[in-house]
Design a protein around this motif. Structure first.
Motif, PDB file in Angstrom:
ATOM      1  N   ILE A  42       0.839  -1.201   0.000  1.00 52.40           N
ATOM      2  CA  ILE A  42       0.000   0.000   0.000  1.00 52.40           C
ATOM      3  C   ILE A  42       0.876   1.254   0.000  1.00 52.40           C
ATOM      4  CG2 ILE A  42      -1.643   1.349   1.371  1.00 52.40           C
ATOM      5  CD1 ILE A  42      -2.936  -1.302   2.170  1.00 52.40           C
ATOM      6  N   PHE A  43       1.948   1.256   0.785  1.00 55.61           N
ATOM      7  CA  PHE A  43       2.869   2.386   0.828  1.00 55.61           C
ATOM      8  C   PHE A  43       3.535   2.597  -0.536  1.00 55.61           C
ATOM      9  CE2 PHE A  43       7.146   4.095   1.631  1.00 55.61           C
ATOM     10  CZ  PHE A  43       6.790   5.318   2.187  1.00 55.61           C
ATOM     11  N   GLY A  44       3.961   1.526  -1.163  1.00 52.46           N
ATOM     12  CA  GLY A  44       4.596   1.622  -2.479  1.00 52.46           C
ATOM     13  C   GLY A  44       3.639   2.152  -3.536  1.00 52.46           C
ATOM     14  N   ILE A  45       2.418   1.674  -3.517  1.00 52.42           N
ATOM     15  CA  ILE A  45       1.407   2.136  -4.486  1.00 52.42           C
ATOM     16  C   ILE A  45       1.088   3.611  -4.256  1.00 52.42           C
ATOM     17  CG2 ILE A  45      -1.018   1.896  -5.167  1.00 52.42           C
ATOM     18  CD1 ILE A  45      -0.672  -1.137  -4.774  1.00 52.42           C
ATOM     19  N   SER A  46       0.973   4.033  -2.988  1.00 53.09           N
ATOM     20  CA  SER A  46       0.666   5.444  -2.730  1.00 53.09           C
ATOM     21  C   SER A  46       1.818   6.359  -3.151  1.00 53.09           C
ATOM     22  CB  SER A  46       0.315   5.745  -1.288  1.00 53.09           C
ATOM     23  OG  SER A  46       0.562   4.750  -0.425  1.00 53.09           O
ATOM     24  N   ILE A  47       3.055   5.939  -2.950  1.00 48.69           N
ATOM     25  CA  ILE A  47       4.197   6.741  -3.405  1.00 48.69           C
ATOM     26  C   ILE A  47       4.181   6.837  -4.929  1.00 48.69           C
ATOM     27  CG2 ILE A  47       6.725   6.779  -3.597  1.00 48.69           C
ATOM     28  CD1 ILE A  47       5.750   7.644  -0.890  1.00 48.69           C
ATOM     29  N   PHE A  48       3.921   5.730  -5.601  1.00 40.86           N
ATOM     30  CA  PHE A  48       3.854   5.725  -7.061  1.00 40.86           C
ATOM     31  C   PHE A  48       2.764   6.668  -7.563  1.00 40.86           C
ATOM     32  CE2 PHE A  48       1.991   3.973 -10.964  1.00 40.86           C
ATOM     33  CZ  PHE A  48       3.090   4.094 -11.807  1.00 40.86           C
ATOM     34  N   LEU A  49       1.573   6.608  -6.974  1.00 40.63           N
ATOM     35  CA  LEU A  49       0.469   7.491  -7.372  1.00 40.63           C
ATOM     36  C   LEU A  49       0.800   8.956  -7.101  1.00 40.63           C
ATOM     37  CD1 LEU A  49      -2.680   5.470  -6.268  1.00 40.63           C
ATOM     38  CD2 LEU A  49      -1.850   5.886  -8.589  1.00 40.63           C
ATOM     39  N   PHE A  50       1.443   9.237  -5.985  1.00 40.45           N
ATOM     40  CA  PHE A  50       1.849  10.599  -5.656  1.00 40.45           C
ATOM     41  C   PHE A  50       2.820  11.145  -6.710  1.00 40.45           C
ATOM     42  CE2 PHE A  50       4.822  13.490  -3.516  1.00 40.45           C
ATOM     43  CZ  PHE A  50       3.936  14.473  -3.122  1.00 40.45           C
ATOM     44  N   LEU A  51       3.777  10.334  -7.131  1.00 43.94           N
ATOM     45  CA  LEU A  51       4.746  10.756  -8.144  1.00 43.94           C
ATOM     46  C   LEU A  51       4.086  10.978  -9.505  1.00 43.94           C
ATOM     47  CD1 LEU A  51       7.779   8.491  -7.210  1.00 43.94           C
ATOM     48  CD2 LEU A  51       7.527  10.950  -6.823  1.00 43.94           C
TER      49      LEU A  51
END
Length: 84
Positions: free
Chosen positions: A7-16
């Motif tokens: 979930i953390f990885g996906i949220s960082i990806f979406l933020f970028l």
């Protein structure tokens, strides 16, 4: 643990991705400074510049690639009042 990391990885990806779509840099047509700005609508394009700059060259004299760059610059920078 793996679920939280995913979930953390996906949220960082979406933020970028969202940051890339709504942020950009333009090169000031008079002074040549690189200025960070927020776009009024999303586009993947990051760097905006004006082939015309401060010259007297007419839009019709540019090749097709330069015309596209000038249109992007006009839409995202000049018409938003950023390059004054």
């Amino acid at each position: 643990m793996k679920h939280k990391l995913l979930i953390f990885g996906i949220s960082i990806f979406l933020f970028l991705v969202i940051g890339r779509l709504f942020c950009g840099v333009f090169i000031h047509d008079e002074f040549g400074d690189k200025i960070f700005f927020f776009k009024h609508k999303p586009t993947w394009k990051w760097k905006f510049y004006s082939p015309q700059g401060m010259s007297d060259t007419k839009f019709e004299e540019f090749n097709s690639e330069q015309q596209i760059e000038q249109k992007y610059f006009n839409e995202y920078v000049t018409q938003q009042g950023l390059s004054r």
